[in-house]
Scaffold this motif. Structure first.
Motif, mmCIF file in Angstrom:
data_model
loop_
_atom_site.group_PDB
_atom_site.id
_atom_site.type_symbol
_atom_site.label_atom_id
_atom_site.label_comp_id
_atom_site.label_asym_id
_atom_site.label_seq_id
_atom_site.Cartn_x
_atom_site.Cartn_y
_atom_site.Cartn_z
ATOM 1 N N ALA A 24 1.062 -1.185 0.067
ATOM 2 C CA ALA A 24 -0.115 0.041 0.276
ATOM 3 C C ALA A 24 0.879 1.119 0.040
ATOM 4 N N ALA A 25 2.087 1.249 0.870
ATOM 5 C CA ALA A 25 2.826 2.505 0.907
ATOM 6 C C ALA A 25 3.680 2.586 -0.518
ATOM 7 N N GLY A 26 3.805 1.564 -0.839
ATOM 8 C CA GLY A 26 4.650 1.473 -2.286
ATOM 9 C C GLY A 26 4.066 1.925 -3.372
ATOM 10 N N LEU A 27 2.716 1.590 -3.330
ATOM 11 C CA LEU A 27 1.683 1.861 -4.571
ATOM 12 C C LEU A 27 1.444 3.470 -4.328
ATOM 13 N N PHE A 28 1.081 4.049 -3.262
ATOM 14 C CA PHE A 28 0.969 5.306 -3.213
ATOM 15 C C PHE A 28 1.902 6.257 -3.271
ATOM 16 N N GLY A 29 3.170 5.784 -2.802
ATOM 17 C CA GLY A 29 4.369 6.341 -3.010
ATOM 18 C C GLY A 29 4.652 6.698 -4.722
ATOM 19 N N ALA A 30 4.585 5.571 -5.282
ATOM 20 C CA ALA A 30 4.755 5.626 -6.722
ATOM 21 C C ALA A 30 3.828 6.532 -7.374
ATOM 22 N N MET A 31 2.631 6.478 -7.030
ATOM 23 C CA MET A 31 1.367 7.300 -7.744
ATOM 24 C C MET A 31 1.628 8.555 -7.380
ATOM 25 N N ILE A 32 2.233 9.261 -6.096
ATOM 26 C CA ILE A 32 2.077 10.521 -5.526
ATOM 27 C C ILE A 32 3.270 11.137 -6.525
ATOM 28 N N ASN A 33 4.476 10.401 -6.306
ATOM 29 C CA ASN A 33 5.539 10.830 -7.008
ATOM 30 C C ASN A 33 5.495 11.332 -8.406
ATOM 31 N N LYS A 34 4.354 10.205 -9.153
ATOM 32 C CA LYS A 34 4.129 10.438 -10.625
ATOM 33 C C LYS A 34 3.331 11.743 -10.648
ATOM 34 N N HIS A 35 2.551 11.931 -9.755
ATOM 35 C CA HIS A 35 1.786 13.282 -9.807
ATOM 36 C C HIS A 35 2.503 14.513 -9.464
ATOM 37 N N ALA A 36 3.434 14.255 -8.322
ATOM 38 C CA ALA A 36 3.876 15.591 -7.963
ATOM 39 C C ALA A 36 5.426 14.864 -7.400
ATOM 40 N N PRO A 37 6.293 14.828 -8.261
ATOM 41 C CA PRO A 37 7.707 14.452 -8.369
ATOM 42 C C PRO A 37 8.394 15.207 -7.199
ATOM 43 N N VAL A 38 9.046 14.593 -6.243
ATOM 44 C CA VAL A 38 10.100 15.052 -5.293
ATOM 45 C C VAL A 38 11.251 15.417 -5.948
ATOM 46 N N ALA A 39 11.415 16.597 -6.540
ATOM 47 C CA ALA A 39 12.587 16.979 -7.338
ATOM 48 C C ALA A 39 13.228 18.220 -7.002
ATOM 49 N N GLY A 40 12.438 18.995 -6.312
ATOM 50 C CA GLY A 40 13.356 20.253 -5.592
ATOM 51 C C GLY A 40 13.527 21.306 -6.672
ATOM 52 N N ILE A 41 14.176 22.307 -6.262
ATOM 53 C CA ILE A 41 14.878 23.360 -7.072
ATOM 54 C C ILE A 41 16.242 22.557 -7.689
ATOM 55 N N ARG A 42 16.170 22.204 -8.825
ATOM 56 C CA ARG A 42 17.052 21.299 -9.665
ATOM 57 C C ARG A 42 18.487 21.491 -9.485
ATOM 58 N N THR A 43 19.154 20.600 -8.423
ATOM 59 C CA THR A 43 20.709 20.511 -8.507
ATOM 60 C C THR A 43 20.701 18.993 -9.241
ATOM 61 N N ALA A 44 21.020 19.332 -10.715
ATOM 62 C CA ALA A 44 21.147 18.171 -11.566
ATOM 63 C C ALA A 44 22.561 17.315 -11.187
ATOM 64 N N ILE A 45 22.245 16.277 -11.594
ATOM 65 C CA ILE A 45 23.470 15.149 -11.623
ATOM 66 C C ILE A 45 23.430 14.740 -13.235
ATOM 67 N N ASN A 46 24.503 14.848 -13.549
ATOM 68 C CA ASN A 46 24.709 14.319 -14.947
ATOM 69 C C ASN A 46 25.026 12.802 -14.962
ATOM 70 N N ILE A 47 24.145 11.975 -15.757
ATOM 71 C CA ILE A 47 24.320 10.628 -15.678
ATOM 72 C C ILE A 47 25.168 10.077 -16.821
ATOM 73 N N MET A 48 24.437 10.944 -18.073
ATOM 74 C CA MET A 48 25.086 10.502 -19.271
ATOM 75 C C MET A 48 25.146 11.911 -20.222
ATOM 76 N N GLU A 49 26.030 12.111 -20.978
ATOM 77 C CA GLU A 49 26.040 13.229 -21.975
ATOM 78 C C GLU A 49 25.589 12.745 -23.361
ATOM 79 N N SER A 50 24.719 13.472 -23.747
ATOM 80 C CA SER A 50 24.237 13.099 -25.225
ATOM 81 C C SER A 50 25.127 13.216 -26.169
ATOM 82 N N THR A 51 25.160 12.448 -27.258
ATOM 83 C CA THR A 51 26.123 12.305 -28.396
ATOM 84 C C THR A 51 25.709 13.199 -29.511
ATOM 85 N N ARG A 52 24.170 13.837 -29.330
ATOM 86 C CA ARG A 52 23.729 14.517 -30.330
ATOM 87 C C ARG A 52 23.894 15.876 -29.914
#
Lengths: 190, 123
Positions: A162-190
């Protein structure tokens, strides 16, 4: 390919700790059901006992890691109050959800339930793990005890799901992202 | 004549010796029910009273959830230690203890459910 620090922490909380916790609880359920089918308790080697103990300890540890990281790392970001007059509520998920009657239920029902019900699971699985490890013989020979463990494991699975399901759905509607401090995972080649 | 508790205490299949009493197992099971029930009651109390919600805010960024869950864990562990001490050498019926613990767990579960909390007086 970027992810914010808050997004990464939320993924670790939900997809690493939470999802693996659910998977390991399911493993305990399967083991308990298998034992109901045994005509006589199987002999266990010392190595099998050690691996079983490690698995059960890891299950309980994952549960505690999920609820503690949720309550003390992710939840404060989720419930942070936006400054007065803020127009873009994206960095404040709780305020964003409550700003519309179409999404308010994800907070008033979903998060309000999730933040509490999740805690049943690690408590129940700690008990199950402790009994399984300390009273191995009785678990295999006393049907009442095995039934008790099965019911507690089912309760843990239900509350974690129940907790996992609601956690996933809530994060889909309002992601916990904050004021973006981005971490680069991969650079695009294009 | 054997009691229900004695029936839940088997002989070890390998040695034929009696296994240790199951009192500590019953203690762990009942304590979990108590912990879950405490969590439910504390959740309702924190929702019903602003004063209590403030008192349960042990870590401001998390809000009353910090006190509610910490106190529930404390009740759970205290109940576990207390009951384990009490039942250390006793055989306690596992079936009956489990039934009581599951009722406590179910009530705790219900009390955390927001639609149920909305029907409570004062809401």
């Amino acid at each position: 390919m970027q992810i914010s620090l808050r997004g990464l922490a939320t993924s670790i909380h939900g997809m690493l700790f939470g999802a693996f916790f659910l998977l390991t609880i399911f493993g305990v359920l399967v083991e308990l059901c298998r034992q109901f089918g045994e005509t006589r308790p199987a002999e266990q080697s010392a190595r099998a006992r050690l691996l079983e103990s490690l698995y059960l300890t890891a299950t309980a540890a994952l549960g505690w890691a999920a609820v503690l990281s949720g309550a003390y790392i992710v939840f404060p970001w989720y419930r942070a109050v936006p400054p007065a007059g803020a127009i873009n509520l994206e960095p404040w998920p709780q305020a964003l959800l409550r700003s519309s009657r179409l999404t308010a239920g994800w907070h008033t029902f979903g998060m309000e339930w999730k933040e509490h019900v999740a805690w049943f699971a690690p408590m129940a699985m700690t008990t199950v793990a402790w009994i399984f490890i300390r009273y191995r013989t009785q678990v295999r020979t006393v049907p009442h005890l095995r039934t008790a463990l099965l019911l507690f494991t089912l309760a843990a699975f239900g509350s974690a799901a129940a907790a996992g399901l609601f956690g996933a759905m809530i994060n889909k509607h309002a992601p916990v992202a904050g004021i973006r401090t981005a971490i680069n995972i991969m650079e695009s080649t294009r | 004549m054997s009691t229900a508790a004695q029936q839940s205490r088997p002989s070890s299949p390998a040695s034929g010796q009696q296994t240790p009493p199951v009192g500590p197992v019953a203690a762990a099971i009942l304590a979990t029910g108590i912990g879950c029930f405490a969590l439910g009651v504390l959740t309702v109390l924190a929702r019903a009273s602003q004063t209590l919600a403030a008192a349960l805010t042990w870590f401001a960024p998390t809000g009353p959830l910090s006190g509610v869950t910490s106190l529930a864990i404390l009740f759970w562990l205290l109940a576990w230690v207390g009951l384990a001490g009490l039942w250390r050498r006793r055989d306690v019926p596992i079936g009956r203890t489990t039934a009581v613990a599951l009722v406590l767990l179910a009530v705790g579960f219900l009390l955390t459910f927001p639609p149920f909390a909305a029907w409570l007086p004062g809401k």
